[in-house]
Design a protein around this motif. Structure first.
Motif, PDB file in Angstrom:
ATOM      1  N   THR A 236       0.876  -1.399   0.043  1.00 17.01           N
ATOM      2  CA  THR A 236      -0.014   0.058   0.132  1.00 17.01           C
ATOM      3  C   THR A 236       0.855   1.210  -0.012  1.00 17.01           C
ATOM      4  O   THR A 236       1.757   1.229   1.015  1.00 17.01           O
ATOM      5  N   VAL A 237       0.700   2.209  -0.909  1.00 17.21           N
ATOM      6  CA  VAL A 237       1.593   3.140  -1.117  1.00 17.21           C
ATOM      7  C   VAL A 237       0.645   4.666  -1.039  1.00 17.21           C
ATOM      8  O   VAL A 237      -0.537   4.417  -1.566  1.00 17.21           O
ATOM      9  N   LEU A 238       0.642   5.394  -0.207  1.00 16.69           N
ATOM     10  CA  LEU A 238       0.170   6.739  -0.056  1.00 16.69           C
ATOM     11  C   LEU A 238       0.660   7.961  -0.745  1.00 16.69           C
ATOM     12  O   LEU A 238       1.919   7.968  -0.244  1.00 16.69           O
ATOM     13  N   TYR A 239       0.173   8.347  -1.773  1.00 16.75           N
ATOM     14  CA  TYR A 239       0.702   9.556  -2.410  1.00 16.75           C
ATOM     15  C   TYR A 239      -0.131  10.698  -2.042  1.00 16.75           C
ATOM     16  O   TYR A 239      -1.327  10.923  -2.314  1.00 16.75           O
ATOM     17  N   ALA A 240       0.438  11.551  -1.214  1.00 19.22           N
ATOM     18  CA  ALA A 240      -0.299  12.657  -0.574  1.00 19.22           C
ATOM     19  C   ALA A 240       0.782  13.930  -0.749  1.00 19.22           C
ATOM     20  O   ALA A 240       1.293  14.465  -0.043  1.00 19.22           O
ATOM     21  N   PRO A 241       0.471  14.480  -2.078  1.00 21.32           N
ATOM     22  CA  PRO A 241       1.196  15.742  -2.241  1.00 21.32           C
ATOM     23  C   PRO A 241       0.802  17.110  -1.834  1.00 21.32           C
ATOM     24  O   PRO A 241      -0.516  17.039  -1.430  1.00 21.32           O
ATOM     25  N   THR A 242       1.315  17.898  -1.313  1.00 22.45           N
ATOM     26  CA  THR A 242       0.867  19.245  -0.975  1.00 22.45           C
ATOM     27  C   THR A 242       0.318  20.098  -2.059  1.00 22.45           C
ATOM     28  O   THR A 242       0.287  19.729  -3.425  1.00 22.45           O
ATOM     29  N   TRP A 243      -0.230  21.380  -1.890  1.00 20.57           N
ATOM     30  CA  TRP A 243      -0.652  22.123  -2.793  1.00 20.57           C
ATOM     31  C   TRP A 243       0.307  22.966  -3.413  1.00 20.57           C
ATOM     32  O   TRP A 243       1.442  23.080  -2.910  1.00 20.57           O
ATOM     33  N   GLU A 244       0.234  23.984  -4.542  1.00 17.17           N
ATOM     34  CA  GLU A 244       1.215  24.598  -5.011  1.00 17.17           C
ATOM     35  C   GLU A 244       1.560  26.135  -4.196  1.00 17.17           C
ATOM     36  O   GLU A 244       2.456  26.566  -4.591  1.00 17.17           O
ATOM     37  N   GLY A 245       0.828  26.369  -3.314  1.00 17.26           N
ATOM     38  CA  GLY A 245       1.215  27.589  -2.489  1.00 17.26           C
ATOM     39  C   GLY A 245       0.957  28.782  -3.073  1.00 17.26           C
ATOM     40  O   GLY A 245       0.621  28.897  -4.266  1.00 17.26           O
ATOM     41  N   TRP A 246       1.518  29.995  -2.633  1.00 19.10           N
ATOM     42  CA  TRP A 246       1.136  31.145  -3.257  1.00 19.10           C
ATOM     43  C   TRP A 246       2.117  31.806  -3.952  1.00 19.10           C
ATOM     44  O   TRP A 246       2.057  32.807  -4.869  1.00 19.10           O
ATOM     45  N   ASP A 247       3.664  31.431  -3.725  1.00 18.08           N
ATOM     46  CA  ASP A 247       4.617  31.965  -4.285  1.00 18.08           C
ATOM     47  C   ASP A 247       4.985  31.781  -5.772  1.00 18.08           C
ATOM     48  O   ASP A 247       6.074  31.976  -6.396  1.00 18.08           O
ATOM     49  N   GLY A 248       4.508  30.530  -6.362  1.00 16.55           N
ATOM     50  CA  GLY A 248       4.467  29.953  -7.444  1.00 16.55           C
ATOM     51  C   GLY A 248       6.002  29.159  -7.650  1.00 16.55           C
ATOM     52  O   GLY A 248       6.521  28.902  -8.867  1.00 16.55           O
TER      53      GLY A 248
ATOM     54  N   THR B 154      -0.548   2.063   5.613  1.00 19.22           N
ATOM     55  CA  THR B 154       0.168   2.409   4.502  1.00 19.22           C
ATOM     56  C   THR B 154       1.801   1.864   4.600  1.00 19.22           C
ATOM     57  O   THR B 154       2.225   1.603   6.025  1.00 19.22           O
ATOM     58  N   ASP B 155       2.118   1.417   3.582  1.00 16.74           N
ATOM     59  CA  ASP B 155       3.524   0.737   3.851  1.00 16.74           C
ATOM     60  C   ASP B 155       4.754   1.770   3.437  1.00 16.74           C
ATOM     61  O   ASP B 155       5.802   1.755   3.962  1.00 16.74           O
ATOM     62  N   VAL B 156       4.359   2.580   2.572  1.00 17.33           N
ATOM     63  CA  VAL B 156       5.354   3.632   2.306  1.00 17.33           C
ATOM     64  C   VAL B 156       4.476   5.011   1.773  1.00 17.33           C
ATOM     65  O   VAL B 156       3.421   4.865   1.163  1.00 17.33           O
ATOM     66  N   LEU B 157       5.059   6.116   1.993  1.00 16.29           N
ATOM     67  CA  LEU B 157       4.586   7.363   1.850  1.00 16.29           C
ATOM     68  C   LEU B 157       5.461   8.090   0.617  1.00 16.29           C
ATOM     69  O   LEU B 157       6.551   7.966   0.697  1.00 16.29           O
ATOM     70  N   VAL B 158       4.675   8.839  -0.369  1.00 17.73           N
ATOM     71  CA  VAL B 158       5.280   9.480  -1.485  1.00 17.73           C
ATOM     72  C   VAL B 158       4.600  10.853  -1.207  1.00 17.73           C
ATOM     73  O   VAL B 158       3.409  11.080  -1.112  1.00 17.73           O
ATOM     74  N   SER B 159       5.418  11.685  -1.230  1.00 16.29           N
ATOM     75  CA  SER B 159       4.992  13.340  -0.682  1.00 16.29           C
ATOM     76  C   SER B 159       5.902  14.286  -0.959  1.00 16.29           C
ATOM     77  O   SER B 159       6.797  13.994  -1.989  1.00 16.29           O
TER      78      SER B 159
ATOM     79  N   SER C 115       5.653   7.383  12.496  1.00 19.72           N
ATOM     80  CA  SER C 115       5.579   5.992  12.411  1.00 19.72           C
ATOM     81  C   SER C 115       6.871   5.231  12.093  1.00 19.72           C
ATOM     82  O   SER C 115       6.940   3.942  12.214  1.00 19.72           O
ATOM     83  N   GLY C 116       8.006   5.736  11.452  1.00 18.83           N
ATOM     84  CA  GLY C 116       9.271   5.124  11.375  1.00 18.83           C
ATOM     85  C   GLY C 116       9.272   4.268  10.160  1.00 18.83           C
ATOM     86  O   GLY C 116      10.239   3.609   9.805  1.00 18.83           O
ATOM     87  N   LYS C 117       8.243   4.371   9.375  1.00 17.42           N
ATOM     88  CA  LYS C 117       8.263   3.768   7.940  1.00 17.42           C
ATOM     89  C   LYS C 117       8.976   4.420   6.921  1.00 17.42           C
ATOM     90  O   LYS C 117       9.185   5.469   7.099  1.00 17.42           O
ATOM     91  N   PRO C 118       9.340   3.782   5.620  1.00 13.69           N
ATOM     92  CA  PRO C 118       9.941   4.410   4.382  1.00 13.69           C
ATOM     93  C   PRO C 118       9.161   5.452   3.971  1.00 13.69           C
ATOM     94  O   PRO C 118       7.885   5.367   4.067  1.00 13.69           O
ATOM     95  N   TYR C 119       9.904   6.468   3.414  1.00  9.60           N
ATOM     96  CA  TYR C 119       8.919   7.462   2.755  1.00  9.60           C
ATOM     97  C   TYR C 119       9.851   7.924   1.543  1.00  9.60           C
ATOM     98  O   TYR C 119      11.037   7.706   1.397  1.00  9.60           O
ATOM     99  N   ALA C 120       9.405   8.654   0.531  1.00  9.27           N
ATOM    100  CA  ALA C 120      10.034   9.278  -0.319  1.00  9.27           C
ATOM    101  C   ALA C 120       9.517  10.566  -0.652  1.00  9.27           C
ATOM    102  O   ALA C 120       8.381  10.904  -0.396  1.00  9.27           O
ATOM    103  N   VAL C 121      10.279  11.669  -1.286  1.00  8.48           N
ATOM    104  CA  VAL C 121       9.975  12.887  -1.406  1.00  8.48           C
ATOM    105  C   VAL C 121      10.342  13.110  -2.973  1.00  8.48           C
ATOM    106  O   VAL C 121      11.178  12.763  -3.485  1.00  8.48           O
ATOM    107  N   ALA C 122       9.382  13.900  -3.775  1.00  5.53           N
ATOM    108  CA  ALA C 122       9.629  14.246  -4.992  1.00  5.53           C
ATOM    109  C   ALA C 122      10.412  15.632  -5.086  1.00  5.53           C
ATOM    110  O   ALA C 122       9.956  16.700  -4.355  1.00  5.53           O
ATOM    111  N   ASN C 123      11.410  15.659  -5.767  1.00  7.41           N
ATOM    112  CA  ASN C 123      12.471  16.770  -6.149  1.00  7.41           C
ATOM    113  C   ASN C 123      11.754  17.367  -7.299  1.00  7.41           C
ATOM    114  O   ASN C 123      12.354  16.895  -8.269  1.00  7.41           O
TER     115      ASN C 123
END
Length: 697
Positions: free
Chosen positions: A389-401, A547-552, A564-572
């Protein structure tokens, strides 16, 4: 309408407006010729189009109303064109037959406008200066609301009440029988008169609720009786309520008498289930009445334009707790200088403020952990079932572009595509509520990802889940415990009646019901079915637990997930290389980094399924302590200690002010006044000593 593209939605809206305009034009032609079939068809088509607009296209109604061609103008034209058409049919004698109908229509519209005036008066009498939840309001003489059709929907009321008259006039035009028109007009007049009477009986003083002065006096008496100590202040838009809701349980666990202070009336129903008393004070003048209450400390989960208004009260100490911590600039807002203290999770936030150099003194920063994370389940090993189970929880675009704010625009579709390509993945997609609110590209990418997920579910040929009896039972259980379920016509005053002081233990019962609901929800889903999660339930933290891993992205979601101590990934998507990205954002030091093209997903999944290949586990444990602080004492204990220390400081400040005010007029102080001033000075010294002892502990 939700499944249509934006272009198709605009076409549908413009078509509905065109039908209304064309029907009125056709009625004019039908009345002048006269042409009975055209007159009748145009009137019926116009009414049908009005119904469609009122049911499904309310935004179009508002736009058309700005041209002054509102529903009242259109309905008047529709009815009087029918009368004109009847007159042009050369029936005899027209005066004796149709003049009463004309007067009857005028009477109906007169009653309609009188009802509208009465509804304004009733609404004003039902608009209190203070709204409440979880408070006994029996002293305010509150009453249930009249039907919303009478109170707030003049356009729908006119169409519905005038339907018999319009139908009678149309029938009369069809067979030249004025009696049908008379019956229709009479029926409309009678309905309008009954509706007006329903409002008029509420206007006498003995039938009205407490007026503004009486309501504010009641509120001050309640404050004196309840004696609140620590509270939460919140102001924001309708989609920002989650920022306050995450602090409900920690606030309820504090020593003392908690209180929630809101500013927007609509926010009363956005706050989740809680036993904490809630008050809404929309006006600044009424908000200032808190100055003379026993309230000592207010925590602030977010900054808003109205925050400065509550900061004017000198008797209350203010602590900024934020609604989440991330490496984004918004987590180091210079506005934080306005608060007495800034409460953060751990050492990382303290360092972040120092590096940001926005004027926050280190002595004003207090580390409290994240008390709402204590219930998140810790890592228990790699996935054991068929699916990861993968949770993809991106944030929003913000005000500064800044393109690095969210991965949705540049990387989201690639990440989702790579995840869906793995047959062993079950994807949970939970976009930020504000996605697309600033950058339309983010909203468009979000919709495309949802379509990809739906298509992937169809490709897996997963049979639709049968209705779950257990889930229906748990949903009914939650609804019965909820205080946010009302009839559609209930207004703020009626909701205050229904949301009176709760029975002891209701909040705990709601928490247990929430846990049972989540268990039933996850059990009801078909194995392997991808989910798009946009509702309030399941909650983000409930998603963490399965969830087994988060992508955010670089956001507070990452900091919270680390508990939680679980693995996670961040999009660059920042444009930085990986080394610079890790150096710039401490929360990603223990993350797998995904570039915008989505490569790296396969390696991420491999490390999740085979922990021996997970080289970042030690770094996650170290980063967790750095971001969230030590696990002992627990966050809830540190949160309470910070609150009590700031309460002691507020007491000391009040005592000092009382002593200074007493010293300011020595010539007027004799006997009992002098003793009172001396006691105030002594109390100030005692409070300061108590504060120092608390801080030392």
């Amino acid at each position: 309408m939700r499944s249509l593209t934006p272009l198709k939605k605009q076409v549908v809206k413009l078509s509905a407006v065109a039908v209304v305009a064309a029907s009125l034009a056709a009625q004019v032609i039908g009345a002048l010729l006269p042409n009975v079939p055209l007159l009748i068809t145009a009137a019926a088509t116009g009414l049908a189009a009005e119904a469609v607009l009122h049911l499904w296209q309310k935004d179009v109604l508002y736009a058309v109303a700005k041209t002054h061609a509102n529903v009242t103008v259109r309905q008047v034209l529709r009815d009087f064109l029918l009368v004109a058409g009847l007159l042009s049919m050369d029936l005899r004698p027209p005066e004796a037959v149709y003049l009463p109908l004309l007067f009857g229509l005028l009477l109906f519209y007169g009653l309609h406008f009188a009802t509208q005036a009465a509804s304004v008066l009733v609404r004003r009498s039902r608009t209190l200066p203070v709204l409440t939840r979880n408070i006994d309001t029996s002293g305010l003489r509150l009453s249930a609301a009249p039907p919303s059709l009478l109170l707030r929907n003049p356009g729908a009321r006119l169409l519905l009440f005038g339907l018999p008259a319009t139908a009678g006039l149309t029938a009369a035009a069809a067979d030249a029988a004025p009696g049908l028109a008379a019956w229709g007009v009479s029926l409309s007049v009678g309905i309008a008169a009954v509706g007006l009477g329903e409002l008029l009986v509420r206007l006498p003083r003995r039938k009205r609720p407490a007026d503004t002065e009486a309501a504010l006096e009641w509120f001050e008496n309640w404050l004196a009786e309840y004696r609140p100590t620590v509270g939460m202040y919140f102001s924001g838009g309708s989609s920002s309520a989650y920022q306050a809701n995450m602090w409900l349980e920690p606030l309820a666990a504090l020593e003392g008498r908690p209180l929630i202070v809101l500013r927007e009336r609509f926010m009363m129903q956005k706050i989740g289930a809680t036993d904490i008393p809630i008050v809404c004070l929309p006006k600044v003048a009424d908000l200032m009445r808190l100055e003379h209450s026993t309230l000592k400390v207010l925590i602030h989960p977010a900054n808003s334009g109205k925050t400065s208004q509550i900061l004017r009260i000198p008797t209350i100490k203010h602590a900024f707790v934020n609604h989440g911590e991330s490496d984004k600039l918004s987590s180091c807002n210079p506005y934080a200088k306005a608060y007495d203290e800034v409460w953060v999770a751990g050492p990382a936030a303290r360092e972040r403020y120092a590096l940001a150099d926005v004027g926050i003194e280190d002595r004003d920063i207090v580390e409290i952990g994240r008390p709402q994370l204590d219930a998140i389940k810790p890592y228990s090993g790699p996935p054991t079932g068929e699916f990861t189970t993968v949770l993809y929880a991106p944030t929003w675009e913000g005000w500064d572009g800044n393109p690095g704010n969210t991965s949705v625009v540049l990387a989201g579709e690639n990440i989702v595509r790579e995840l869906l390509a793995d047959p062993g993945v079950r994807l949970l997609y939970k976009p930020h509520p504000l996605t697309g609110s600033v950058d339309p590209r983010a909203g468009a990418a979000d919709q495309r990802m949802r379509e990809m997920i739906r298509a992937a579910n169809q490709a897996r040929r997963i049979a639709p889940a049968a209705p779950s009896a257990e889930l229906e039972l748990r949903s009914a259980e939650l609804a019965a415990l909820s205080t946010n379920s009302f009839r559609s016509g209930a207004d703020a005053m009626e909701r205050m009646i229904l949301q009176t002081a709760p029975e002891p233990g209701r909040s705990a019962a709601v928490a247990e019901a929430e846990a049972r609901w989540h268990e039933a929800y996850w059990a009801s889903l078909p194995a392997g079915e991808h989910q798009i999660i946009t509702d309030a339930r399941p909650t983000l933290y409930a998603c963490f637990d399965i969830t087994d891993v988060l992508v955010s992205d670089v956001s507070s979601v990452v900091s919270d997930y680390l508990s939680s101590g679980k693995p996670y990934a961040v999009a660059n998507t920042s444009g930085l290389d990986e080394a610079a990205f890790r150096a710039a954002f401490p929360t990603v030091r223990a993350a797998a980094i995904l570039p915008p093209d989505g490569t790296g997903v396969a390696a991420l999944l491999e490390s999740v399924r085979h922990p021996e290949k997970d080289e970042l586990a030690p770094a996650r444990a170290e980063l967790k302590a750095h971001l969230l602080g030590p696990s002992d004492p627990p966050s809830v204990v540190r949160f309470n200690a910070a609150a009590q220390a700031l309460c002691a400081e507020a007491d000391a400040h009040r005592a000092r002010m009382a002593a200074r005010n007493a010293d300011a007029i020595p010539a007027q102080r004799t006997g009992e006044d002098a003793e009172r001033a001396q006691r105030a000075v002594e109390a100030g010294h005692a409070a300061e000593e108590q504060q120092l002892e608390t801080l030392a502990d």
